[in-house]
Every structure is written in structure tokens, then in C-alpha cells.
Write a protein that holds these residues in place. Sequence first.
Motif, PDB file in Angstrom:
ATOM      1  N   UNK A 112      57.712  43.224  74.286  1.00 42.93           N
ATOM      2  CA  UNK A 112      56.296  42.890  74.182  1.00 42.93           C
ATOM      3  C   UNK A 112      56.117  41.428  73.776  1.00 42.93           C
ATOM      4  N   UNK A 113      55.075  40.823  74.279  1.00 40.47           N
ATOM      5  CA  UNK A 113      54.629  39.511  73.832  1.00 40.47           C
ATOM      6  C   UNK A 113      53.284  39.718  73.167  1.00 40.47           C
ATOM      7  N   UNK A 114      53.114  39.129  71.985  1.00 41.53           N
ATOM      8  CA  UNK A 114      51.845  39.212  71.279  1.00 41.53           C
ATOM      9  C   UNK A 114      51.338  37.821  70.966  1.00 41.53           C
ATOM     10  N   UNK A 115      50.028  37.718  70.886  1.00 41.32           N
ATOM     11  CA  UNK A 115      49.367  36.466  70.508  1.00 41.32           C
ATOM     12  C   UNK A 115      47.987  36.830  69.997  1.00 41.32           C
ATOM     13  N   UNK A 116      47.464  35.987  69.114  1.00 39.67           N
ATOM     14  CA  UNK A 116      46.079  36.190  68.686  1.00 39.67           C
ATOM     15  C   UNK A 116      45.212  35.155  69.382  1.00 39.67           C
ATOM     16  N   UNK A 117      44.012  35.604  69.758  1.00 35.39           N
ATOM     17  CA  UNK A 117      43.084  34.779  70.528  1.00 35.39           C
ATOM     18  C   UNK A 117      41.671  35.035  70.006  1.00 35.39           C
ATOM     19  N   UNK A 118      40.907  33.975  69.847  1.00 33.61           N
ATOM     20  CA  UNK A 118      39.513  34.135  69.423  1.00 33.61           C
ATOM     21  C   UNK A 118      38.673  34.654  70.594  1.00 33.61           C
ATOM     22  N   UNK A 119      37.580  35.355  70.301  1.00 29.30           N
ATOM     23  CA  UNK A 119      36.721  35.874  71.370  1.00 29.30           C
ATOM     24  C   UNK A 119      36.158  34.785  72.287  1.00 29.30           C
ATOM     25  N   UNK A 120      35.968  33.573  71.779  1.00 30.71           N
ATOM     26  CA  UNK A 120      35.392  32.510  72.616  1.00 30.71           C
ATOM     27  C   UNK A 120      36.427  31.803  73.493  1.00 30.71           C
ATOM     28  N   UNK A 121      37.706  32.069  73.273  1.00 30.30           N
ATOM     29  CA  UNK A 121      38.751  31.383  74.032  1.00 30.30           C
ATOM     30  C   UNK A 121      39.056  32.155  75.318  1.00 30.30           C
ATOM     31  N   UNK A 122      38.164  31.987  76.273  1.00 25.34           N
ATOM     32  CA  UNK A 122      38.296  32.727  77.533  1.00 25.34           C
ATOM     33  C   UNK A 122      39.509  32.285  78.340  1.00 25.34           C
ATOM     34  N   UNK A 123      39.890  31.011  78.231  1.00 26.14           N
ATOM     35  CA  UNK A 123      41.048  30.521  78.985  1.00 26.14           C
ATOM     36  C   UNK A 123      42.323  31.231  78.528  1.00 26.14           C
ATOM     37  N   UNK A 124      42.523  31.359  77.220  1.00 31.50           N
ATOM     38  CA  UNK A 124      43.718  32.036  76.716  1.00 31.50           C
ATOM     39  C   UNK A 124      43.676  33.526  77.031  1.00 31.50           C
ATOM     40  N   UNK A 125      42.506  34.127  76.929  1.00 28.15           N
ATOM     41  CA  UNK A 125      42.394  35.542  77.281  1.00 28.15           C
ATOM     42  C   UNK A 125      42.809  35.761  78.733  1.00 28.15           C
ATOM     43  N   UNK A 126      42.345  34.901  79.627  1.00 24.06           N
ATOM     44  CA  UNK A 126      42.713  35.001  81.047  1.00 24.06           C
ATOM     45  C   UNK A 126      44.207  34.788  81.244  1.00 24.06           C
ATOM     46  N   UNK A 127      44.770  33.829  80.520  1.00 22.37           N
ATOM     47  CA  UNK A 127      46.199  33.545  80.624  1.00 22.37           C
ATOM     48  C   UNK A 127      47.027  34.778  80.280  1.00 22.37           C
TER      49      UNK A 127
END
Length: 145
Positions: free
Chosen positions: A89-104
Motif C-alpha cells: 500500500x501507498x499512503x499519503x495525506x491530502x487536504x480537501x482543497x488539493x484537487x491536483x494531489x487527489x487526482x494524482x
Amino acid sequence: MWELVDNSSLDQNSAYKYLMMSEFFSDTCVIAKEDEKLVGFVTAFIPPEHPDVVFVWQIGVDSSQRGKGVASKLLNELVSREACREVRYLEATVTPSNEASQSLFRRLARDHDTECKVTERFTEEMFPGDDHEEELNFRIGPFKR
């Protein structure tokens, strides 16, 4: 890495953090260069209590390289490394406003034909004296080996 982050909208960490990650977690940190100039990086580590997880602390790409797939290549290089042989598994935390990272991270899951589960990780209240958004946990996997 510090300079790349300093010229971006990413959360800045101390220069010491980048030195420590490079020194002690070099097997799980990846850089991208163009003409000997750093244009992207991933800092990550495998938590000792979860050897089947690689946690991405930060990923950054120079604005001149955005839209060229650099971030995806960095993540694919990370999960293919020998140090990640046991990682499922790969995990990362992302803020709700960071749509670019969510898409990535969702694209990484699609590219590996696996799941991307999003759960709460760190609430806004956990960041003292800061107007920091909550951090959602993105868990991608299991990876097929």
C-alpha cells in the motif's frame, strides 16, 4: 527540494527535514532532474510498525514541469524500488482543497488497477495555531507484485 517547495504553494518544512529524509530514507525518496536541475521529488518512508506501507510525506514538481506526468513517474519509480518490494500500500495525506494531489493518487490507483480508499486522518483541530485544513488519508493498494 527546499527551494522547489519555497517557490510553490506546498507546505514548507525546514531544510533540515529535507536533508534528513535524503540521508536516512534515500531508498524511498525519488528526485527528477532536467539538465541537472531538480524539477521534482517525492519524500517517503516505510513506517517501522507497517512494513507493507510506504507513506508519501511530500511530493513536489516545479511549475515548469506540471502536466508532463512527472509526479506519476516519481510515484511509479517509488513503488517499483527494491526498498518497496514488500510494500502493498501507498499512503499519503491530502487536504480537501488539493484537487491536483487527489487526482494524482486516484490515477495511481487506476494505473495499478487497485483501490484508492479515502478516510479521515488529521482534523483541523490537530494543527495548533494554524489555519490548516484537515488532512485526508489516501490509501492506494494492494499493489500486485
